[in-house]
Motif scaffolding. Structure first.
Motif, PDB file in Angstrom:
ATOM      1  N   ASN A 199       0.820  -1.204   0.000  1.00  0.00           N
ATOM      2  CA  ASN A 199       0.000   0.000   0.000  1.00  0.00           C
ATOM      3  C   ASN A 199       0.858   1.261   0.000  1.00  0.00           C
ATOM      4  OD1 ASN A 199      -2.729   0.976   0.014  1.00  0.00           O
ATOM      5  ND2 ASN A 199      -2.425   1.664   2.119  1.00  0.00           N
ATOM      6  N   TYR A 200       2.141   1.100   0.338  1.00  0.00           N
ATOM      7  CA  TYR A 200       3.059   2.235   0.403  1.00  0.00           C
ATOM      8  C   TYR A 200       4.021   2.279  -0.778  1.00  0.00           C
ATOM      9  CZ  TYR A 200       1.322   2.685   5.157  1.00  0.00           C
ATOM     10  OH  TYR A 200       0.506   2.860   6.244  1.00  0.00           O
ATOM     11  N   ALA A 201       3.878   1.345  -1.709  1.00  0.00           N
ATOM     12  CA  ALA A 201       4.788   1.303  -2.855  1.00  0.00           C
ATOM     13  C   ALA A 201       4.681   2.559  -3.713  1.00  0.00           C
ATOM     14  CB  ALA A 201       4.517   0.057  -3.694  1.00  0.00           C
ATOM     15  N   ARG A 202       3.514   3.178  -3.737  1.00  0.00           N
ATOM     16  CA  ARG A 202       3.328   4.394  -4.545  1.00  0.00           C
ATOM     17  C   ARG A 202       4.302   5.494  -4.110  1.00  0.00           C
ATOM     18  NH1 ARG A 202      -2.768   5.054  -2.802  1.00  0.00           N
ATOM     19  NH2 ARG A 202      -2.358   3.004  -1.937  1.00  0.00           N
ATOM     20  N   TYR A 249      10.537  14.080  -2.698  1.00  0.00           N
ATOM     21  CA  TYR A 249       9.312  13.981  -1.903  1.00  0.00           C
ATOM     22  C   TYR A 249       9.200  12.661  -1.143  1.00  0.00           C
ATOM     23  CZ  TYR A 249       7.431  18.274  -3.890  1.00  0.00           C
ATOM     24  OH  TYR A 249       7.225  19.588  -4.234  1.00  0.00           O
ATOM     25  N   THR A 250       9.839  11.612  -1.611  1.00  0.00           N
ATOM     26  CA  THR A 250       9.766  10.335  -0.884  1.00  0.00           C
ATOM     27  C   THR A 250      10.282  10.506   0.534  1.00  0.00           C
ATOM     28  OG1 THR A 250       9.980   9.004  -2.901  1.00  0.00           O
ATOM     29  CG2 THR A 250      10.603   7.956  -0.817  1.00  0.00           C
ATOM     30  N   ARG A 251      11.392  11.187   0.676  1.00  0.00           N
ATOM     31  CA  ARG A 251      11.965  11.376   2.016  1.00  0.00           C
ATOM     32  C   ARG A 251      11.059  12.232   2.895  1.00  0.00           C
ATOM     33  NH1 ARG A 251      13.099   9.261   5.746  1.00  0.00           N
ATOM     34  NH2 ARG A 251      14.501  10.076   7.330  1.00  0.00           N
ATOM     35  N   ARG A 252      10.383  13.199   2.325  1.00  0.00           N
ATOM     36  CA  ARG A 252       9.474  14.035   3.115  1.00  0.00           C
ATOM     37  C   ARG A 252       8.311  13.192   3.646  1.00  0.00           C
ATOM     38  NH1 ARG A 252       8.939  19.944   0.091  1.00  0.00           N
ATOM     39  NH2 ARG A 252      11.172  20.243  -0.306  1.00  0.00           N
ATOM     40  N   ILE A 253       7.791  12.288   2.817  1.00  0.00           N
ATOM     41  CA  ILE A 253       6.724  11.397   3.262  1.00  0.00           C
ATOM     42  C   ILE A 253       7.224  10.500   4.382  1.00  0.00           C
ATOM     43  CG2 ILE A 253       5.297   9.428   2.559  1.00  0.00           C
ATOM     44  CD1 ILE A 253       5.071  10.759  -0.214  1.00  0.00           C
ATOM     45  N   GLU A 254       8.427   9.960   4.230  1.00  0.00           N
ATOM     46  CA  GLU A 254       8.995   9.079   5.258  1.00  0.00           C
ATOM     47  C   GLU A 254       9.162   9.803   6.589  1.00  0.00           C
ATOM     48  OE1 GLU A 254      11.708   5.929   2.694  1.00  0.00           O
ATOM     49  OE2 GLU A 254      12.600   7.811   3.362  1.00  0.00           O
ATOM     50  N   ARG A 255       9.522  11.054   6.563  1.00  0.00           N
ATOM     51  CA  ARG A 255       9.710  11.802   7.818  1.00  0.00           C
ATOM     52  C   ARG A 255       8.411  11.878   8.615  1.00  0.00           C
ATOM     53  NH1 ARG A 255      13.176  16.532   4.858  1.00  0.00           N
ATOM     54  NH2 ARG A 255      15.177  15.437   4.783  1.00  0.00           N
ATOM     55  N   MET A 276       5.978   9.726   8.430  1.00  0.00           N
ATOM     56  CA  MET A 276       5.700   8.371   8.907  1.00  0.00           C
ATOM     57  C   MET A 276       6.525   8.053  10.154  1.00  0.00           C
ATOM     58  SD  MET A 276       5.477   6.361   5.232  1.00  0.00           S
ATOM     59  CE  MET A 276       5.091   4.756   5.971  1.00  0.00           C
ATOM     60  N   GLU A 277       7.739   8.561  10.225  1.00  0.00           N
ATOM     61  CA  GLU A 277       8.580   8.366  11.409  1.00  0.00           C
ATOM     62  C   GLU A 277       7.997   9.084  12.622  1.00  0.00           C
ATOM     63  OE1 GLU A 277      12.232   9.817   9.891  1.00  0.00           O
ATOM     64  OE2 GLU A 277      12.686   7.992   8.757  1.00  0.00           O
ATOM     65  N   ILE A 278       7.504  10.294  12.402  1.00  0.00           N
ATOM     66  CA  ILE A 278       6.860  11.040  13.493  1.00  0.00           C
ATOM     67  C   ILE A 278       5.608  10.315  13.975  1.00  0.00           C
ATOM     68  CG2 ILE A 278       5.662  13.196  14.054  1.00  0.00           C
ATOM     69  CD1 ILE A 278       7.575  14.571  12.052  1.00  0.00           C
ATOM     70  N   GLN A 279       4.839   9.778  13.031  1.00  0.00           N
ATOM     71  CA  GLN A 279       3.627   9.031  13.368  1.00  0.00           C
ATOM     72  C   GLN A 279       3.919   7.854  14.287  1.00  0.00           C
ATOM     73  OE1 GLN A 279       0.487   9.016  13.267  1.00  0.00           O
ATOM     74  NE2 GLN A 279      -0.323   6.970  12.925  1.00  0.00           N
ATOM     75  N   SER A 311      -1.783   5.126   4.516  1.00  0.00           N
ATOM     76  CA  SER A 311      -0.820   5.852   3.701  1.00  0.00           C
ATOM     77  C   SER A 311      -1.309   7.215   3.233  1.00  0.00           C
ATOM     78  CB  SER A 311      -0.448   5.009   2.471  1.00  0.00           C
ATOM     79  OG  SER A 311      -1.597   4.775   1.668  1.00  0.00           O
ATOM     80  N   LEU A 312      -2.583   7.537   3.419  1.00  0.00           N
ATOM     81  CA  LEU A 312      -3.123   8.801   2.934  1.00  0.00           C
ATOM     82  C   LEU A 312      -2.584  10.037   3.657  1.00  0.00           C
ATOM     83  CD1 LEU A 312      -5.106  10.585   1.309  1.00  0.00           C
ATOM     84  CD2 LEU A 312      -6.860   9.989   3.010  1.00  0.00           C
ATOM     85  N   PRO A 313      -2.617  10.102   5.001  1.00  0.00           N
ATOM     86  CA  PRO A 313      -2.230  11.343   5.679  1.00  0.00           C
ATOM     87  C   PRO A 313      -0.839  11.876   5.334  1.00  0.00           C
ATOM     88  CG  PRO A 313      -3.417   9.929   7.184  1.00  0.00           C
ATOM     89  CD  PRO A 313      -3.164   9.111   5.964  1.00  0.00           C
ATOM     90  N   PRO A 314       0.192  11.031   5.197  1.00  0.00           N
ATOM     91  CA  PRO A 314       1.489  11.600   4.798  1.00  0.00           C
ATOM     92  C   PRO A 314       1.439  12.302   3.448  1.00  0.00           C
ATOM     93  CG  PRO A 314       1.786   9.387   5.676  1.00  0.00           C
ATOM     94  CD  PRO A 314       0.309   9.591   5.512  1.00  0.00           C
ATOM     95  N   PHE A 315       0.634  11.773   2.517  1.00  0.00           N
ATOM     96  CA  PHE A 315       0.472  12.444   1.228  1.00  0.00           C
ATOM     97  C   PHE A 315      -0.210  13.792   1.415  1.00  0.00           C
ATOM     98  CE2 PHE A 315       1.835   8.874  -1.246  1.00  0.00           C
ATOM     99  CZ  PHE A 315       2.057   9.367  -2.522  1.00  0.00           C
TER     100      PHE A 315
END
Length: 346
Positions: free
Chosen positions: A151-154, A247-253, A255-258, A268-272
């Motif tokens: 679900n996070y491959a995108r 942008y991939t790294r920004r999304i990961e950041r 997810m780390e905070i979450q 996977s929606l909220p990080p986007f």
């Protein structure tokens, strides 16, 4: 937001090594292939779809052909029937089906031969997405399906796909297209990195927890923006700009905070939304008539939104193939059935 960078800095180097790993860029190794349970699936061979005479083609072959329309879809055993139906619908409604190149993302089994036997003339490639890349970033969600690594491959499409692929349409597996997908492909992004139908009337605050909105370090992420909800199951993505900005790294950041602060509940929606909301190129709503699968708990029946329809999307917990098999379909599930190529279960 400097503290966000410091918060995630300890793992940046490791994640960079993972993203540059050859296993992320091509077919998965033989030891990762698992064919168990694949014999449960049998699909009828689709009809042959030919280009209309006005279709433009180049002399180049392969994925870098500039005349191609690129579409990315995930493949897994749970949603395989939906993915096959989605591909079938795209081909059936395209004037130039021979100009469509499919990029299939998978994590668990070799499905290439099944796709080839169902669509013998399809232009496609499969990409192995290693679950380890996101395993430690995924948080529990309101629905278990939203916690699956695929679900996070995108998030990693710009790294997975060849560098010559500059734009891609990402589609979920629980939808059918009932219009020529080239119309979506040629949508102007107007300088934005992604385009998607936006729903500005939706209650945007519900996608994040009280802990998020009460902490200015988080809530000010939307400062200077007019964020609107958009569904990440249908997106047109400028891969060149995504790669350049990172942008991939920004999304990961986020997810780390979450993982530490629990700032959202929905997969996977909220990080986007945190990264892109307010900077999305608006696409006509006809390209994502979403929510046909009901909510994330009950999966109740729903009606279409008002207006024209180019894409039907069964987002939510109710999937049309499951409801049809159970003899308890919703009325709109009949619109999905003509694209179903599923044969039988052995």
């Amino acid at each position: 937001m400097l503290w966000l960078i410091r918060f995630s800095g300890f793992c940046s180097a490791a994640m960079l090594l993972i993203l540059l790993s050859p296993s992320l860029q091509s077919f998965h190794p033989a030891e990762a292939i698992r064919s168990n349970h694949l014999d449960r699936f049998s699909f009828r061979q689709a009809s042959t779809f030919r280009n209309a005479h006005q279709c433009v083609s180049s002399n180049r072959t392969g994925v870098c052909d500039p005349s191609l329309v690129h579409v990315a879809i995930t493949l897994d055993l749970q949603y395989l029937r939906g993915s096959i139906a989605a591909v079938h619908s795209i081909l059936q409604h395209s004037q130039c089906p021979g100009n469509i190149f499919f990029h299939f993302l998978l994590t668990q089994t070799n499905l290439e031969s099944l796709v080839r036997s169902t669509f013998p003339e399809l232009k496609f490639k499969v990409y192995y997405f290693h679950p380890e890349i996101v395993k430690n970033l995924i948080s529990s969600s309101v629905r278990q399906a939203l916690e699956q690594p695929l679900n996070y491959a995108r998030n990693y499409l710009p790294d997975l796909l060849e560098s010559c692929v500059q734009r891609v349409i990402y589609l979920d597996s629980d939808l059918v297209v009932v219009d020529d997908i080239e119309k979506l492909w040629t949508t102007s992004l107007g300088g934005s990195t992604i385009g998607a139908p936006e729903y500005c009337h939706a209650n945007f605050t519900k996608y994040f927890t009280a802990a998020f909105w009460s902490d200015r370090r988080f809530s000010t992420a939307f400062a200077g923006r007019r964020p609107c909800y958009f569904n990440t199951g249908v997106m047109v993505i400028d891969l060149v700009k995504w790669r350049r900005v990172g942008y991939t790294r920004r999304i990961e950041r986020w997810m780390e905070i979450q993982k530490v602060r629990r700032i959202y509940e929905l997969g996977s929606l909220p990080p986007f939304l945190l990264v892109f909301a307010g900077h999305v190129a608006p696409i006509e709503h006809r390209w994502n008539q979403h929510g046909l699968g009901g909510d994330n708990v009950r999966g109740s029946c729903r009606d279409l939104h008002a207006g024209p329809v180019s894409l039907l999307h069964w987002s939510g917990s109710g999937k049309p193939w499951l409801r049809l098999d159970s003899k308890r379909p919703c009325p709109l599930d009949a619109l999905w059935a003509p694209y179903d190529l599923y044969g039988h279960t052995q």
